[in-house]
Design an enzyme around this catalytic site. Structure first.
Site, PDB file in Angstrom:
ATOM      1  N   ASP A  78      -5.093   1.890   9.745  1.00 28.06           N
ATOM      2  CA  ASP A  78      -4.129   0.812   9.503  1.00 28.06           C
ATOM      3  C   ASP A  78      -3.507   0.415  10.839  1.00 28.06           C
ATOM      4  O   ASP A  78      -2.694   1.155  11.395  1.00 28.06           O
ATOM      5  CB  ASP A  78      -3.018   1.268   8.541  1.00 28.06           C
ATOM      6  CG  ASP A  78      -3.468   1.323   7.084  1.00 28.06           C
ATOM      7  OD1 ASP A  78      -4.690   1.372   6.840  1.00 28.06           O
ATOM      8  OD2 ASP A  78      -2.598   1.329   6.192  1.00 28.06           O
ATOM      9  N   LYS A 108      -2.743  -6.194   5.310  1.00 25.33           N
ATOM     10  CA  LYS A 108      -1.652  -5.387   4.752  1.00 25.33           C
ATOM     11  C   LYS A 108      -0.316  -6.053   5.061  1.00 25.33           C
ATOM     12  O   LYS A 108      -0.112  -6.562   6.161  1.00 25.33           O
ATOM     13  CB  LYS A 108      -1.744  -3.977   5.358  1.00 25.33           C
ATOM     14  CG  LYS A 108      -0.626  -3.020   4.979  1.00 25.33           C
ATOM     15  CD  LYS A 108      -0.872  -1.645   5.609  1.00 25.33           C
ATOM     16  CE  LYS A 108       0.356  -0.753   5.530  1.00 25.33           C
ATOM     17  NZ  LYS A 108       0.160   0.557   6.166  1.00 25.33           N
ATOM     18  N   LYS A 115      -3.620  -5.051   0.943  1.00 27.14           N
ATOM     19  CA  LYS A 115      -2.788  -3.863   0.718  1.00 27.14           C
ATOM     20  C   LYS A 115      -1.317  -4.268   0.786  1.00 27.14           C
ATOM     21  O   LYS A 115      -0.877  -4.897   1.742  1.00 27.14           O
ATOM     22  CB  LYS A 115      -3.085  -2.781   1.769  1.00 27.14           C
ATOM     23  CG  LYS A 115      -2.171  -1.547   1.648  1.00 27.14           C
ATOM     24  CD  LYS A 115      -2.560  -0.449   2.634  1.00 27.14           C
ATOM     25  CE  LYS A 115      -1.505   0.660   2.670  1.00 27.14           C
ATOM     26  NZ  LYS A 115      -1.861   1.757   3.588  1.00 27.14           N
TER      27      LYS A 115
END
Length: 215
Positions: free
Chosen positions: A91, A153, A182
């Site tokens: 991430d 995300k 996400k």
């Protein structure tokens, strides 16, 4: 839906003061509840990977966290080390300032370099929606898709705000089937988690995984 929701959760502890016992607890809980991954800072990648060996729980490591304002070279080095330590997903935080300045080409290159360094590991690109306009969110999503990211995300959870249903919906609309979404930051209850999935989230980042699972 409870068990289905568990499988979408990245069970998260990114606190700067987390100690080894905290990471052990995180991994034990992720195993017990069947969460998708644990999400940890890069110094804990090897610890988490060892603890989760022989389980179906992956290890997500954050890169360039939480500001995203590091050099691409440093993000790449952190990614290479995380993969070597056993990370299964990455991430990364985008270069928010460059995006806001209109340098989408640099933002795309930065992401692409991490995608390359991650090899077969899925890269989730944290765009920090709370600092962006809708137009910037769209541009960040397009840059992420162009760079080969697996997910976009919403948030680090360390800035001025977390995931919103509206942001998730806009991101889903922008990326379509080109990548996944996400939602992370401020998701504390089963109802909030379900609303994010309803809006188009494929994965949920939360430190309240147990609360959601038992909700």
């Amino acid at each position: 839906m409870h068990n289905d929701l568990n499988a979408l959760i990245d069970h998260t502890n990114l606190h700067p003061d987390a100690v080894e016992e905290d990471i052990e607890k995180l991994c034990d809980e992720a195993r017990a509840f069947g969460f998708a991954t644990v999400c940890v800072n890069s110094c804990w990648t090897a610890t988490a990977a060892k603890l989760l060996e022989d389980t179906n729980v992956g290890v997500t490591t954050v890169i360039g966290f939480p500001l995203g304002a590091m050099s691409t070279v440093s993000k790449v080095a952190e990614t290479v080390a995380a993969i070597a330590d056993g990370a299964t997903e990455i991430d990364m935080v985008i270069n928010i300032g460059r995006l806001k300045a209109g340098d989408d080409a640099m933002v795309t290159r930065d992401i692409a370099a991490v995608v390359t360094a991650a090899g077969s590991a899925a890269v989730k690109v944290i765009i920090e929606c709370c600092l962006l306009t809708d137009d910037e969110i769209v541009r960040a999503c397009k840059a992420s898709v162009k760079a080969g990211a697996a997910f976009v995300k919403t948030s680090t959870g360390f800035s001025t705000g977390g995931a919103t249903v509206e942001d998730v919906r806009l991101m889903r609309q922008t990326v379509g089937d080109a990548c996944k979404v996400k939602a992370a930051g401020g998701i504390h209850t089963y109802e909030e988690a379900a609303a994010m999935v309803e809006a188009g989230a494929d994965r949920l980042g939360t430190s309240s995984g147990i609360q959601i699972a038992e909700g």
